[in-house]
Design an enzyme around this catalytic site. Structure first.
Site, PDB file in Angstrom:
ATOM      1  N   ASP A 133       6.073  -0.802   1.098  1.00  0.00           N
ATOM      2  CA  ASP A 133       4.814  -1.084   0.418  1.00  0.00           C
ATOM      3  C   ASP A 133       4.973  -0.544  -0.995  1.00  0.00           C
ATOM      4  O   ASP A 133       4.958   0.662  -1.209  1.00  0.00           O
ATOM      5  CB  ASP A 133       3.670  -0.393   1.163  1.00  0.00           C
ATOM      6  CG  ASP A 133       2.356  -0.464   0.400  1.00  0.00           C
ATOM      7  OD1 ASP A 133       2.284  -1.200  -0.599  1.00  0.00           O
ATOM      8  OD2 ASP A 133       1.401   0.223   0.818  1.00  0.00           O
ATOM      9  N   ASP A 163      -8.757  -4.681   1.277  1.00  0.00           N
ATOM     10  CA  ASP A 163      -7.653  -3.875   0.759  1.00  0.00           C
ATOM     11  C   ASP A 163      -7.917  -3.503  -0.694  1.00  0.00           C
ATOM     12  O   ASP A 163      -7.699  -4.293  -1.602  1.00  0.00           O
ATOM     13  CB  ASP A 163      -6.343  -4.688   0.902  1.00  0.00           C
ATOM     14  CG  ASP A 163      -5.129  -3.956   0.320  1.00  0.00           C
ATOM     15  OD1 ASP A 163      -5.294  -2.832  -0.185  1.00  0.00           O
ATOM     16  OD2 ASP A 163      -4.027  -4.527   0.377  1.00  0.00           O
ATOM     17  N   LYS A 190       3.038  -1.540 -11.750  1.00  0.00           N
ATOM     18  CA  LYS A 190       2.670  -2.743 -11.002  1.00  0.00           C
ATOM     19  C   LYS A 190       1.553  -3.522 -11.690  1.00  0.00           C
ATOM     20  O   LYS A 190       1.401  -4.713 -11.489  1.00  0.00           O
ATOM     21  CB  LYS A 190       2.238  -2.318  -9.600  1.00  0.00           C
ATOM     22  CG  LYS A 190       2.162  -3.457  -8.596  1.00  0.00           C
ATOM     23  CD  LYS A 190       1.705  -2.882  -7.273  1.00  0.00           C
ATOM     24  CE  LYS A 190       1.490  -3.937  -6.228  1.00  0.00           C
ATOM     25  NZ  LYS A 190       0.945  -3.321  -5.004  1.00  0.00           N
ATOM     26  N   GLU A 235       0.083  -7.901   1.191  1.00  0.00           N
ATOM     27  CA  GLU A 235      -0.321  -6.605   1.739  1.00  0.00           C
ATOM     28  C   GLU A 235      -1.360  -6.727   2.864  1.00  0.00           C
ATOM     29  O   GLU A 235      -1.188  -6.141   3.924  1.00  0.00           O
ATOM     30  CB  GLU A 235      -0.826  -5.707   0.609  1.00  0.00           C
ATOM     31  CG  GLU A 235       0.344  -5.180  -0.218  1.00  0.00           C
ATOM     32  CD  GLU A 235      -0.051  -4.685  -1.594  1.00  0.00           C
ATOM     33  OE1 GLU A 235      -1.255  -4.558  -1.869  1.00  0.00           O
ATOM     34  OE2 GLU A 235       0.862  -4.432  -2.402  1.00  0.00           O
TER      35      GLU A 235
END
Lengths: 536, 364
Positions: free
Chosen positions: A11, A196, A73, A174
């Site tokens: 992850d 999420d 990211k 994810e």
């Protein structure tokens, strides 16, 4: 274990990353040698040319701010002119410059790094953690990305994996990974919602899970919304308050800003856990007379909730969208699963409970579930007798550009993948020997409001009068959610050559160079003895 | 934004060219070749992939192939028309693309070769041969008015059948045997000639739940993850292509509106060109949905308002008011079927009322 190669699940988060593996049929998180199960996605470039990755590097955000890259990211796969990059330039202590073709480059210690190279260092660290735990080399991995990532961002993540020396078996979403981990070993037939909220992105996916098929019904998200934005609210509140009191704007100084950021993040966590947070930044700055000043504040739950209420509401707009795409209402949902650190905040839990009219599932670790799902998927891919099948969807519509700055839809969002679609084009001039197509992703018919994926040029077809040559262009979205474009000359059946000029992607040559550079880069070990440092 | 460079011009008549630059070809409107496939294959070889037929009878100028994907096998459209056994020898297929001059103009009903063929499936084509809608159709075909020819022959039945599954639904995949690889290739070969219902192996009236179940079944069989560990890239690519069509079929069939539209399309005259749900059909579906909604209430705000008042009048039994309001509503929307229908009802009611009133005054 020796004969069967092991693949791990990673992850790769905005703030924290996590690596897992399936052992004896069970997914488990791999801790590093200090027992830490999640690792800050921070890369700190040290003076001696080595790099420090993980929680140890995080401490350098303040002390070695210019040479420490975090939240990469948020920038990966973006164009230099995007808002996110503009914003990052103002708040990030490290230097962000423009590279070739509108790409983003980070300059640290006089060296330019592309974003995939930075992420590759984080992945390399994850690989190292897994290798030292398992005791043998790890070459394959499944890496997760936010469901709402576009093709550029996925491609860049995949490149990062390659640079890190990993064979990326699959890029999965994810929330889908979280659902996989949740559904694993539970023989249920449910419709579940994965909420999420990560450090930098927000995704909602609605899945129908059965014994063996995990079908994503719809997904929606916001790649500009995450826990970082909650921190920003606290930070701005603190800075405004300080400005009002002392006539000093802490935001003007990047070092102050980093201290403020760290304090804000801690305050957010404290408020979530204890209801109030005592904020104290000693020696945050000096006033005009050279007097050192402290910042002390108390943040209460109520204050915090008011600050972030609009952000929380934005997440539910996204939920609305996902439910609508799946043609469901909140009442049709059988379970709600919370993923991501910020979902620990009471305000999120309460709002989710209120919106879905049901208690979110307990017993799911919001930090680890995604990497566990990725490990399960990695295991399933290596397994001959795999019995779990993911059917994911594409989060964004695929479009082609037409003249006048408009686009036309080719593949709708929430279409199950893999899928392909063909369209036939012809030439507009006699003797034309190439055609060019621009591919976009997004929900607007204006090209400006969509993300450009690239420009494809086809040549090598039979040359003829205008309108006579027919080129069939096939747009494919593969199981990674990555777009491929190919073209065939209809008449001859000849495949035509394609040149892709991706605007921010790395060329094959760039990647090869980066792989070499990555091999050369030494991950620092025991940089300072008292810190949990990276393992090689 | 700079104009899309050397430019790509529209071929399609169907879709309004957005610009001189790019425009899509209406995928697959290829009437010239379409009829070729309309000839049902002999029932004896249902599974045989058309790929076997060499593409000899290539028409003078092959247009965009109907299937619209890089054919792994020569497109069926180019395959020579096959004359079914049992059709009269020497009688060329009336629907052969390149054969106009050879067909005697007097081509009678009954000699239509397609008709007597033992049908591969239900919907008896024999019945079609009885009365003669084809005389003109086939003549037209000969003159080259291809769409009509397609119209004549196509509705017969899906001529191509889906071969048997290449893999068992469950169980580990150790390796793909040559037979299985062959079976996959066979499926791939017919992929451009079967409709979505055949791809998912469901009937045309399947319920959404059935479609989902079928999709799950096909996913278990062909999901690329099941074959991920294999090393033969060709087989993996082939399986991937099959699975892509499965997801495509599922995507369109799970939507009830699209399923209905699609079922109508593939049973209609242009079956050949409608096997894949195209943008054109998507636009039509959207228009259909919009039309349905508009028909329910009307397109003009005043028309809708008047209609609403009329409905209140009807409920209250004020028939003549209702009639007046409906007539006014129709002034705004002359073609609204719903208004017309309601007006008809109201006038009927008025008429009855008038008659019963008249009866009161009748001298018995």
């Amino acid at each position: 274990m020796a004969e069967q190669e092991i693949a791990v699940g990673i992850d790769l988060g905005t703030s924290y990353s996590c690596v897992s593996v399936v052992q004896n049929g069970q997914p488990m998180v791999i801790p590093n040698e200090w027992g830490e199960r999640t690792h800050a996605s921070v890369v700190s470039f040290l003076e001696d040319g080595t790099v420090l990755v993980g929680n140890a590097a995080k401490k350098n955000i303040i002390t070695n701010a210019e040479n420490t890259v975090y939240s990469a990211k948020r920038l990966i796969g973006r164009y230099f002119f995007s808002d996110e990059v503009k914003k990052a330039q103002t708040v990030m202590p490290y230097k962000i410059i423009e590279g070739q073709n509108n790409s983003v480059r980070i300059v640290v210690r006089d060296r330019q790094y592309s974003l995939p190279e930075i992420s590759a260092l984080v992945l390399k660290e994850m690989k190292a953690i897994a290798e030292s735990f398992l005791g043998h080399p790890v070459g394959k991995a499944v890496v997760t990305v936010p469901a709402y990532f576009n093709d550029n961002q996925r491609q860049a993540t995949k490149d990062a994996g390659r640079i890190a020396g990993l064979d990326i078996l699959r890029i999965i979403n994810e929330p889908t990974a979280a659902a996989l981990a949740y559904g694993f070993g539970r023989d249920v037939n449910q419709r579940i919602v994965i909420y999420d909220l990560g450090g930098g992105t927000f995704d909602v996916s609605i899945l129908e899970i059965g014994k063996d098929v995990f079908e994503v019904l719809s997904t929606a998200g916001d790649t500009y919304l995450g826990g970082d934005d909650f921190d920003d609210r606290i930070m701005n509140w603190l800075a405004d308050d300080f400005l009002a009191r002392h006539k000093l704007d802490l935001r003007q100084n990047k070092y102050c800003l980093q201290m403020l950021k760290e304090a804000s993040e801690q305050a957010k966590i404290d408020v979530g856990e204890k209801g109030t947070a005592q904020i104290l930044c000693q020696g945050i700055c000096q006033d005009a007379n050279g007097q050192v000043m402290d910042l002390a504040q108390t943040l209460t739950q109520d204050q915090f909730n008011r600050m972030v209420m609009d952000l929380v509401q934005r997440t539910f707009k996204v939920c609305d969208e996902a439910l609508q795409s799946a043609r469901m209402t909140a009442a049709d949902v059988d379970a709600v699963i919370l993923v991501g650190g910020p979902t620990r905040l009471p305000i999120i839990r309460n709002s989710v409970r209120h919106y879905f009219q049901r208690e979110p599932k307990e017993g799911v670790n919001p930090d680890e579930v995604v990497s566990m799902g990725a490990a399960l998927q990695a295991h399933a891919l290596m397994d001959k007798a795999t019995e779990t099948f993911l059917v994911d969807v594409t989060p964004l519509s695929l479009r082609i550009g037409t003249v006048g700055g408009f686009t036309e839809k080719i593949i709708d969002k929430n279409t199950p993948i893999p899928i392909d679609k063909s369209k036939t084009f012809t030439t507009s001039r006699d003797g034309q020997d190439r055609v060019k197509i621009r591919v976009y992703q997004g929900e607007s018919n204006r090209a400006d409001d969509c993300e450009m994926l690239g420009e494809f040029e086809f040549a090598g077809f039979k040359i003829g009068y205008r309108g006579e040559v027919k080129i069939e262009v096939t747009f494919e979205i593969d199981t990674n959610g990555i777009v491929n474009v190919s073209a065939t000359d209809v008449e001859s059946g000849q495949r035509t050559s394609t040149t892709i000029s991706l605007s921010s992607g790395l060329s094959e040559g760039d990647i090869q160079r980066s792989i070499e550079a990555n091999k050369q880069t030494q991950v620092a070990r025991g940089a300072s003895k008292d810190l949990p440092a990276a393992v090689r | 934004m700079a104009p899309v460079a050397p430019g790509i011009a529209p071929v399609a008549p169907g879709i309004a060219p957005l610009v001189p630059g790019i425009a899509p070809v209406a995928p697959a409107v290829a009437p010239v070749v379409a009829p070729a496939r309309a000839v049902p294959r002999p029932a004896g070889a249902p599974g045989a992939p058309p790929s076997i037929a060499p593409a000899v009878a290539a028409p003078p100028r092959p247009p965009g192939a109907p299937g619209a994907r890089p054919p792994q096998v020569p497109s069926a459209a180019a395959a020579p028309p096959r004359i079914a056994p049992g059709s009269q020898p020497g009688q060329p297929s009336p629907v052969a693309p390149a054969g106009p001059p050879r067909i005697p103009p007097g081509s009678q009903p009954g000699v239509r070769p397609a008709a007597p063929v033992s049908a591969p499936k239900a919907a008896a084509p024999a019945a079609l041969g009885e009365f003669d809608p084809f005389a003109s159709g086939s003549v037209q075909a000969m003159i080259g008015e291809a769409p009509a020819a397609g119209a004549a022959a196509a509705p017969a039945v899906p001529a191509v059948e889906m071969p048997a599954p290449a893999f068992p639904e469950t169980g580990p995949i150790e390796a793909v045997s040559p037979q299985q690889a062959m079976a996959v290739a066979q499926i791939l070969g017919v992929l451009n000639e079967v409709d979505y219902f055949q791809v998912l192996r469901v009937t045309q009236d399947a319920k959404p739940a059935d479609i989902k179940r079928a999709f799950y079944r096909e996913s278990r069989t062909y999901h690329p993850d099941r074959f991920f560990h294999l090393t033969e890239p060709e087989v993996k690519v082939d399986i991937g292509s099959v699975y892509k069509r499965i997801t495509e079929a599922y995507y369109f069939l799970k939507d009830e509106t699209k399923r209905k539209k699609y079922a109508a399309d593939v049973n209609g005259p242009d079956r050949k060109s409608k096997l894949r749900f195209t943008e054109a059909s998507e636009v039509e579906t959207k228009a259909q949905v919009k039309k349905e909604q508009e028909e329910q209430i009307g397109t003009h705000p005043k028309g809708r308002a008047l209609y609403a008042t009329a409905m209140k009048d009807v409920d209250a039994g004020r028939w003549s008011d209702a009639q007046r309001n409906l007539k006014s509503a129709l002034m705004y929307e002359r073609d609204n079927a719903r208004y017309k229908e309601k007006l008809g009802e109201v006038e009927q009611k008025l008429h009855e009322e008038f008659k019963s009133k008249g009866e009161q005054f009748k001298i018995r």
